[in-house]
Design an enzyme around this catalytic site. Structure first.
Site, PDB file in Angstrom:
ATOM      1  N   GLU A 132      34.544  17.249  16.289  1.00  0.00           N
ATOM      2  CA  GLU A 132      35.203  17.861  15.125  1.00  0.00           C
ATOM      3  C   GLU A 132      35.389  19.363  15.279  1.00  0.00           C
ATOM      4  OE1 GLU A 132      36.618  16.591  12.638  1.00  0.00           O
ATOM      5  OE2 GLU A 132      35.891  14.565  12.368  1.00  0.00           O
ATOM      6  N   SER A 133      34.379  20.058  15.753  1.00  0.00           N
ATOM      7  CA  SER A 133      34.441  21.528  15.741  1.00  0.00           C
ATOM      8  C   SER A 133      33.990  22.187  17.028  1.00  0.00           C
ATOM      9  CB  SER A 133      33.580  22.062  14.588  1.00  0.00           C
ATOM     10  OG  SER A 133      32.205  21.751  14.833  1.00  0.00           O
TER      11      SER A 133
END
Length: 733
Positions: free
Chosen positions: A32-33
Site C-alpha cells: 500500500e505505501s
C-alpha cells in the site's frame, strides 16, 4: 514523522496484539505505501484519497473509529480491518481482494474481481508474504528467543524482531550480513529488473494486445463477425419461416436466454469514459494503441471524412467555412461511434439495440465537439469580396490614409472601440493625419523637396521651370510636314465627311487648316497648347455633344502635331526635346490641378476639393487619385483641418468621470483612465489596426493546430472513445 523501520515495527506489534498474521500485515503495508507514514493515494471519483501506511479511506477510518492522519492509528485501523475481513473470509486471497476492491465486488463476483489492479495487488502481497519470515518464526516485539539463528542473512527491506536499542539492532544487522555469492548477486539483479511495473504500465500492457485485431475485438473483426452473425440469424429466421425445423437449423429455443442488461445512457457512457481517462489512463492508451493496428482504423477515417466533406453543401462551405468545419468534424466522430457501436453489438449479441446505438453516437459527437470547436475557430475564413467603397478604402489605407473604423467595416468591435474613443474626435484625428499625407503626396507628384511649402508662388516657379522645355521645342525654326502627318489628317477627314447627318464643319475646318507644308517653332508650340486647352474644356462632363465632338477633333489634332514634332526632332538628332516637352506639359497640368485644391492661407492641399474635381471628371495626378477617391467617399475623414485646430487629446469628458471616481473611492488609480480614450483613439488610427479593419481578400493556409484538430484520424479516434468506458475495460473484453 516515522521511519520505515518504525512503521514495520509498530505494524508487527499490532499484528500480534490483534491476532493477525505478521506477514499479511507487513505485506499490505509494503504494497500500500512502501512503509511511508504519510503516503497519499490518487484521487477517486468521489474526490477522496487514501492516506497513511495502510491507505485508509475517510469513510473506512470513520467506520473503524480511528484517525487515519495519525500513522499509528492508521495502522491500528488497517490491522483491525484485516482482522474483520479474516473473520468473514477463510481464504487469504479474498481478504486481500476485499481490502483492495471492497466487500461488494468480492461478493458480486464470488471471488477475486476480474480487475487487473486487484489481481496484481493480491499477487504482490502474496509474493511479499512468501519472502518474509513465516508466522511460525514470529517473535513478539520486545521479547527475545533462544532459537533464533545467529547467522541469519538480513535483506535491506526485511523486518527483524529484536530486543534492544536501535544501535544494537544496527550492530546485529552488520554482524549477521555476509558477502553475497555470485548466484545471490545475479538473483538480486533479476529481482531489480523484474520489479512490478507502475499501475499505468500494467494497464497499458493489459489492454494493448495486437492479437485482438485477429480475435475480432477491434473494428475490423467486429464488423466481420457482426455482419456474419446478423446474416446467420437472418438466414436461419427466413428458413425457419419456410418450415425447416429448429433441430435442423441448430436453433435451441429452450435454452435460457441471458437477462438483458440495462441500456447505458449518454451520461453513463460519458461517466465511464471519464473514469477510465482519469483513473486508469493506461487502459485507454493501450486500447487505442491496439486500434491503431486495425486495418479498418487505418483506411476508414480518410474515406469517411472525405465522403462527409463531399456531402456538405458548397453554399455552406463558401458562406460559413467554420460552421461547415465544425459540423464535418462532429459528424465524423458521431458516425465513427455509431459504426463501432453497431459492430460491437452485432458481434457480441447478434442484435443491435437502437437506443444504445443512438446514445453512443451522441456520446461520440460530444467527445469530438471540443477539438471540432478548435478546428472551426482556427479554420481560415474564405477570401472576402469587397464592395466598391471597401476597395477604395483598402487602396487608400495601403497608401497610408486613416479612415474611421465604423465607416469602413461596422463590426461590433469597431463600434465599441470607436464609440469609446469618441466618434467626432476619431474623425478629426483621421483628418489631421490624412492632411499630412495629402500634402506629402502633392509634393511627390511635383517632385518637390519634402520640406517645401506649397503656395501659389511655389507653383508658378515650378511652371516657369518646366516651361523651359517649351522653349527648347521653339528653338527649332521649322518643322516639316511629312507623309504620315498628311495621311492621318486625310484619314480622319474622310471619316468625318462620311457622317452626312452631323454638322462637322468646325472639325473639318480645323483639320484643313493644319494641312500645310511646315510650321515655325512658335506656331507649333502655341498650336499644341491651344488645342490641348480647348479639348479639355470641350470634353468636360457638362459640355454639349457638339462641343465634345469638337473636343475630340482638337485632341486628335494636338496628338498629330506632337507626333510630327517628335519625328522631326528625331531627324534633327534631338529625341529628348520632345520627351522633356511631354513630361513638362503633364507636370504643368498637375500643378494647375493642385492649385485648384490649394488653401493658399494654410498651404494645405484639400483632398475634399480633389474629390470634387474627380467627380467632375477632371484628371487628377496619379499620386493623389487614390486619396481623391477616398475623400469623395469618406468625407468625414478628410475635413478642413484649419477648422479643427490642434490634435484631439484629453477632454473634460475624460477628466471629470475619472476624477469623480478617484475622489468617491479614495483610489487615485482611477486617474489613469484619463488617458484611456486618447490611447484607444491612437490605436484605432494606427497603421496596423487600419490594415486589419477589412476582411482579408487573400486565401489563407490552415495552421498546424487546425491541421491536427481537423485530421480524420483525430476525429475518428475521438469517436471511438465511448466504447472504452469503465465497465467494458474493467471486465474481460
Amino acid at each position: 514523522m516515522a521511519t520505515k523501520d518504525e512503521i514495520f515495527a509498530f505494524a508487527a506489534q499490532e499484528a500480534e496484539r490483534q491476532g493477525v498474521p505478521l506477514s499479511l500485515v507487513q505485506g499490505v503495508v509494503d504494497t500500500e505505501s512502501g512503509g511511508a507514514f504519510n503516503a497519499i493515494g490518487p484521487k477517486t471519483k468521489t474526490g477522496d484519497r487514501a492516506y497513511g501506511p495502510m491507505q485508509l479511506m475517510a469513510t473506512t477510518a470513520k467506520d473503524l473509529g480511528v484517525n487515519r492522519m495519525e500513522w499509528k492509528d492508521n495502522i491500528r485501523g488497517g490491522v483491525k480491518y484485516l482482522s474483520q475481513l479474516s473473520q468473514r473470509y477463510d481464504n487469504p486471497d479474498l481478504v486481500l481482494a476485499a481490502y483492495n476492491a471492497g466487500l461488494g465486488n468480492v461478493d458480486k463476483y464470488g471471488g477475486i474481481p476480474p480487475f487487473k489492479e486487484t489481481q496484481n495487488y493480491v499477487q504482490k502481497v502474496k509474493n511479499f508474504m512468501a519472502k518474509s519470515t513465516t508466522d511460525d518464526e514470529f517473535v513478539p516485539f520486545g521479547q527475545g528467543t533462544a532459537t533464533q539463528a545467529p547467522t541469519q542473512t538480513v535483506g535491506a527491506d526485511d523486518f527483524v524482531p529484536f530486543t534492544g536499542s536501535q544501535t544494537q539492532v544496527k550492530q546485529q544487522v552488520q554482524q549477521t550480513q555476509v558477502a553475497p555469492s555470485p548466484t545471490d548477486f545475479m538473483q538480486s539483479v533479476r529481482q531489480q529488473a523484474f520489479q512490478p511495473k507502475t499501475q499505468f504500465q500494467q494497464d497499458v500492457a493489459a489492454s494493448f494486445n495486437p492479437l485482438d485485431v485477429l480475435r475480432g475485438k477491434t473494428t475490423t473483426g467486429q464488423l466481420i463477425s457482426g455482419t456474419a452473425n446478423l446474416m446467420s440469424q437472418g438466414i436461419k429466421g427466413g428458413l425457419s419461416a419456410l418450415g425447416l425445423s429448429d433441430e435442423y437449423l441448430g436453433i435451441d429455443r429452450t435454452k435460457q436466454q441471458p437477462v438483458a442488461t440495462p441500456t447505458p445512457s449518454i451520461s453513463d457512457i460519458l461517466k465511464g469514459t471519464y473514469k477510465v481517462a482519469t483513473e486508469r489512463p493506461g487502459l485507454l492508451v493501450g486500447g487505442m494503441g491496439t486500434g491503431l493496428l486495425d486495418p479498418t482504423n487505418l483506411l476508414l477515417p480518410g474515406a469517411l471524412q472525405k465522403s462527409i466533406v463531399a456531402g456538405t453543401p458548397t453554399a455552406l462551405t463558401q458562406m460559413a467555412p467554420r460552421t461547415a468545419a465544425l459540423s464535418q468534424n462532429v459528424l465524423t466522430g458521431s458516425t465513427t461511434a455509431g459504426i463501432t457501436s453497431a459492430a460491437a453489438q452485432a458481434a457480441n449479441t447478434g442484435t443491435i439495440n437502437p437506443l444504445q446505438l443512438a446514445n453512443e453516437t451522441v456520446a461520440g459527437a460530444i467527445m469530438t465537439l471540443p477539438t471540432a470547436t478548435v478546428s472551426a475557430v482556427t479554420t481560415p475564413r474564405a477570401p472576402a469580396v469587397l464592395d466598391r467603397k471597401q476597395q477604395i478604402a483598402q487602396a487608400a489605407i495601403n497608401q497610408g490614409a486613416v479612415l474611421p473604423p465604423t465607416q469602413v467595416n461596422p463590426t461590433i468591435l469597431n463600434r465599441l472601440l470607436e464609440g469609446y474613443a469618441g466618434k467626432e474626435q476619431t474623425k478629426q484625428l483621421a483628418s489631421i493625419k490624412n492632411q499630412n499625407l495629402v500634402n506629402e503626396q502633392a509634393r511627390k507628384a511635383l517632385n518637390l523637396a519634402p520640406d517645401t511649402e506649397i503656395t501659389p508662388v511655389t507653383l508658378q516657379q515650378f511652371r516657369d521651370q518646366k516651361g523651359l522645355a517649351y522653349d527648347a521645342l521653339r528653338a527649332n525654326p521649322t518643322y516639316y510636314s511629312d507623309k504620315s502627318f498628311f495621311a492621318e489628317l486625310n484619314k480622319e477627314t474622310a471619316r468625318l465627311q462620311s457622317m452626312k447627318t452631323l454638322d462637322v464643319a468646325a472639325e473639318l475646318n480645323l483639320l484643313n487648316n493644319l494641312k500645310v507644308m511646315n510650321f515655325t517653332g512658335d506656331e507649333l508650340v502655341e498650336s499644341i497648347k491651344r488645342l490641348r486647352d480647348s479639348s479639355k474644356t470641350n470634353l468636360s462632363p457638362l459640355a454639349s455633344a457638339v462641343n465634345k465632338d469638337l473636343g475630340k477633333a482638337q485632341k486628335f489634332a494636338a496628338q498629330q502635331l506632337e507626333a510630327l514634332a517628335e519625328r522631326n526632332l528625331t531627324n534633327f538628332n534631338q529625341p529628348d526635346v520632345m520627351k522633356n516637352f511631354k513630361q513638362a506639359r503633364q507636370d504643368i497640368a498637375k500643378s494647375y490641378t493642385i492649385e485648384k485644391a490649394l488653401n493658399a492661407a494654410s498651404g494645405d492641399v484639400s483632398a475634399a476639393n480633389l474629390g470634387t474635381l474627380a467627380k467632375q471628371g477632371k484628371i487628377i495626378p496619379a499620386e493623389l487619385q487614390t486619396l481623391a477617391n477616398a475623400a469623395a467617399t469618406y468625407q468625414n475623414a478628410f475635413q478642413n483641418v484649419s477648422r479643427i485646430g490642434s490634435v484631439p487629446g484629453i477632454s473634460p469628458v475624460d477628466v471629470i468621470p475619472a476624477t469623480t471616481a478617484a475622489i468617491a473611492t479614495g483610489n487615485p488609480s482611477f486617474l489613469a483612465t484619463i488617458a484611456g480614450r486618447p490611447l484607444v483613439r491612437e490605436a484605432i488610427t494606427s497603421p496596423r489596426f487600419q490594415r486589419n479593419m477589412l476582411p482579408s481578400t487573400q486565401a489563407q493556409a490552415p495552421g498546424l493546430l487546425n491541421r491536427i484538430t481537423s485530421d480524420p484520424m483525430t476525429n475518428y479516434g475521438l469517436g471511438q472513445i465511448p466504447q472504452f468506458d469503465a465497465d467494458r475495460f474493467l471486465l474481460p473484453r
